[in-house]
Design an enzyme around this catalytic site. Structure first.
Site, PDB file in Angstrom:
ATOM      1  N   SER A   1      36.789  18.570  22.817  1.00  0.00           N
ATOM      2  CA  SER A   1      37.822  17.582  22.743  1.00  0.00           C
ATOM      3  C   SER A   1      39.278  18.466  23.070  1.00  0.00           C
ATOM      4  O   SER A   1      39.248  19.012  24.375  1.00  0.00           O
ATOM      5  CB  SER A   1      38.098  16.917  21.368  1.00  0.00           C
ATOM      6  OG  SER A   1      38.947  15.865  21.464  1.00  0.00           O
ATOM      7  N   TYR A   2      40.231  18.425  22.295  1.00  0.00           N
ATOM      8  CA  TYR A   2      41.436  19.313  22.789  1.00  0.00           C
ATOM      9  C   TYR A   2      41.124  20.685  22.547  1.00  0.00           C
ATOM     10  O   TYR A   2      41.945  21.268  23.153  1.00  0.00           O
ATOM     11  CB  TYR A   2      42.429  18.837  21.599  1.00  0.00           C
ATOM     12  CG  TYR A   2      43.803  19.168  22.335  1.00  0.00           C
ATOM     13  CD1 TYR A   2      44.626  18.479  23.037  1.00  0.00           C
ATOM     14  CD2 TYR A   2      44.399  20.431  21.865  1.00  0.00           C
ATOM     15  CE1 TYR A   2      45.742  18.716  23.561  1.00  0.00           C
ATOM     16  CE2 TYR A   2      45.676  20.780  22.345  1.00  0.00           C
ATOM     17  CZ  TYR A   2      46.399  19.965  23.202  1.00  0.00           C
ATOM     18  OH  TYR A   2      47.539  20.495  23.804  1.00  0.00           O
TER      19      TYR A   2
ATOM     20  N   GLY B   1      41.697  17.852  18.567  1.00  0.00           N
ATOM     21  CA  GLY B   1      42.896  16.958  18.003  1.00  0.00           C
ATOM     22  C   GLY B   1      43.804  16.954  18.835  1.00  0.00           C
ATOM     23  O   GLY B   1      43.983  15.860  19.501  1.00  0.00           O
TER      24      GLY B   1
ATOM     25  N   ASP C   1      30.692   9.093  26.455  1.00  0.00           N
ATOM     26  CA  ASP C   1      31.953   9.402  25.651  1.00  0.00           C
ATOM     27  C   ASP C   1      33.030   8.695  26.475  1.00  0.00           C
ATOM     28  O   ASP C   1      33.010   9.033  27.753  1.00  0.00           O
ATOM     29  CB  ASP C   1      32.361  11.000  25.628  1.00  0.00           C
ATOM     30  CG  ASP C   1      33.561  11.133  24.989  1.00  0.00           C
ATOM     31  OD1 ASP C   1      34.178  10.163  24.493  1.00  0.00           O
ATOM     32  OD2 ASP C   1      34.022  12.397  25.400  1.00  0.00           O
TER      33      ASP C   1
ATOM     34  N   HIS D   1      30.947  11.543  22.340  1.00  0.00           N
ATOM     35  CA  HIS D   1      32.205  12.521  22.403  1.00  0.00           C
ATOM     36  C   HIS D   1      31.783  14.303  21.611  1.00  0.00           C
ATOM     37  O   HIS D   1      32.042  15.085  22.340  1.00  0.00           O
ATOM     38  CB  HIS D   1      33.359  12.273  21.546  1.00  0.00           C
ATOM     39  CG  HIS D   1      34.682  13.044  22.048  1.00  0.00           C
ATOM     40  ND1 HIS D   1      35.142  13.204  23.153  1.00  0.00           N
ATOM     41  CD2 HIS D   1      35.496  13.612  20.891  1.00  0.00           C
ATOM     42  CE1 HIS D   1      36.449  13.983  22.900  1.00  0.00           C
ATOM     43  NE2 HIS D   1      36.325  14.081  21.647  1.00  0.00           N
TER      44      HIS D   1
END
Length: 496
Positions: free
Chosen positions: A186-187, A87, A420, A473
């Site tokens: 991701s984050y 996120g 991605d 992703h």
């Protein structure tokens, strides 16, 4: 080592004679609405409370929600893996329902009833115990009482999650001797190495219980502003999304610095890149972009959940939110990280449809079954990614973290779905190479189902960079069998 063995043997004796009770009974999940059948292993869910009790802004009000799935193989000896979605601000139930959890949704839009679940043949619980954690507090089913600001950041999140782990292992002491790994995407490229550093610090300081930490895994992870920010242009050129002329113009005018462009000419040429890739699904350039009626396919026009219409394919069709104005102009920098709902004033991300999970996880019977508190307590309904917290990126580049962790002997698998455009593999490949480690496994293909599934390069100090061919992703969602294959091989210490 002797102390650890003594602790493990003592713990086993205490468990055997019933002095310590294994796994809290009130956390056991006995059924799930929408699923008819027998669970292939035991499931538990609940809260670890009063996280970071010393925080002056907290007053013991952080309640972190977890869903724990025991291994379907040998739970008593298989690794325990913590999973974190990114996120920042996105729920790890995302990974549970859409990626590598024990269930998948049956396709087809629900008509007046709950979505139906079926067993996932590629669940990561086939080979490991796995904890899905909603982190930080305020995300997913986790909540944060007694605080009006709800401000946190990388360093505090790592500290809170480390405290969660210590308390969780006290609740599930039978797993303390199992190999433990941290993973995410991701984050979580920030969450994972910062948390790993906290865990190691706790081990060195003799904090009990002593976690049997072995390594970590990051997928399409945010890492470093410079490397991530400069990744898009070479990715777009290599994927034939921009012409040779555009690439030569932007490369010449920006001198390879696309992250922090200087000069009118550089900015003008970057606009040519953005125009060329407009309309693509940022999370997988091979996938169609979900559009609501009236958007005319413009990905600059996000969709609200209430606007969702029929998709181009049966549900579940959704490619997840990253939580920031990625990928074009905003690599993660120090300071406040605007969450996607904050950037877009509460509306959702282009190309995304998370309707099925939203319906299922906000059903009262489902929430009761998984021991999630009602919306009146958690601060609202479950959403994929929240805008209700303030998040500071205060840990800087992750490259020093990775170097410190791997030089201490901890295993690291850094993987990328190669289609991605959100966190392109081009940046990840560059930062792993920048560590300067000796190559011990030259660039080569790896295989799944008898086919080339991607490529990898192995480095000294137990570092592996791996791509997954044709994936976006969120690799386990796009390529579930391939993801389970490399996951199993890596956990078992076998060649991928």
């Amino acid at each position: 080592m002797a102390n650890f063995l003594f602790f493990t043997i003592s713990l086993c004796m205490l468990l055997t004679f019933g002095i310590i009770e294994a796994a809290p009974k009130d956390a056991l999940i006995t059924h799930l609405p929408g699923f008819n059948g027998t669970f292939p292993s035991k499931h538990y869910a609940g809260y670890v409370t009063n996280i970071n009790n010393k925080n002056k802004n907290n007053n013991g009000g952080k309640k972190l929600f977890y869903y724990f799935v025991e291994s379907e193989r040998k739970a008593w000896k298989d690794p325990v893996v913590l999973w974190l979605n990114g996120g920042p601000g996105c729920s790890s139930m995302d990974g549970f329902v859409y990626e590598h959890g024990p269930f998948t949704f049956e396709e087809g839009k629900p008509k007046g009833s709950l979505p139906r679940l079926r067993l996932n043949p590629y669940s990561w619980s086939k080979v490991s115990n796995i904890i899905y954690l909603d982190s930080p507090a305020g995300v997913g089913f986790s909540y944060w009482k007694y605080s009006s600001t709800r401000t946190t950041g990388d360093i505090e999140t790592a500290s809170d999650t480390h405290e969660f782990l210590l308390k969780w292992f006290k609740q599930f002491p039978e797993f303390i001797s199992n190999p433990f790994y941290i993973s995410g995407e991701s984050y979580a490229g920030i969450y994972v190495p910062t948390l790993a550093s906290e865990v190691i610090k706790g081990i060195k300081n003799g904090v009990k219980p002593i976690i049997n930490f072995k390594g970590y895994m990051v997928g399409n992870g945010v890492t470093d502003g410079k490397f991530d920010g400069n990744a898009l242009v070479p990715f777009a050129h290599g994927m034939s999304l921009i012409s040779n002329n555009i690439f030569e113009q932007v490369h010449s005018s920006c001198k390879g610095n696309y992250d922090n462009p200087v000069g009118k000419s550089c900015n003008q040429n970057l606009q040519l890149v953005y125009a060329a890739i407009d309309g693509l699904n940022v999370y997988d350039i091979l996938e169609p972009c979900y559009h609501a009626p009236g958007t005319q396919g413009n990905t600059s026009l996000p969709l609200s959940f209430q606007q969702l219409g029929e998709s181009e394919r049966p549900l579940p069709v959704r490619k997840r939110i990253f939580g920031r104005a990625w990928p074009f102009r905003a690599p993660v920098r120090d300071g406040l990280v605007p969450l996607w709902p904050q950037l877009s004033q509460g509306i959702s991300v282009p190309c995304v449809n998370d309707e099925v999970a939203t319906i299922w996880l906000n059903n009262k019977e489902v929430r009761d079954a998984i021991h999630a508190k009602p919306p009146s307590v958690t601060g609202g309904p479950w959403v994929l990614c929240t805008g209700a917290i303030h998040y500071e990126h205060d840990a800087g580049s992750m490259i020093p973290y990775h170097k410190n962790l791997t030089l201490q002997g901890y295993r690291a698998l850094i993987y990328s779905g190669d289609h991605d455009m959100c966190v392109p593999f081009t940046g990840t490949q560059e930062w792993t190479r920048s560590l300067g480690y000796k190559i011990v496994d030259e660039w080569r293909s790896w295989h799944s189902k008898g086919q080339v599934a991607g490529y990898l390069q192995g480095y000294d100090n137990n570092l592996t960079f791996l791509t997954v061919k044709g994936s976006g992703h969120t690799v386990p969602e796009y390529k579930p069998q391939e993801a389970l294959d490399f996951y199993r091989r890596w956990l078992e210490g076998k060649p991928i």
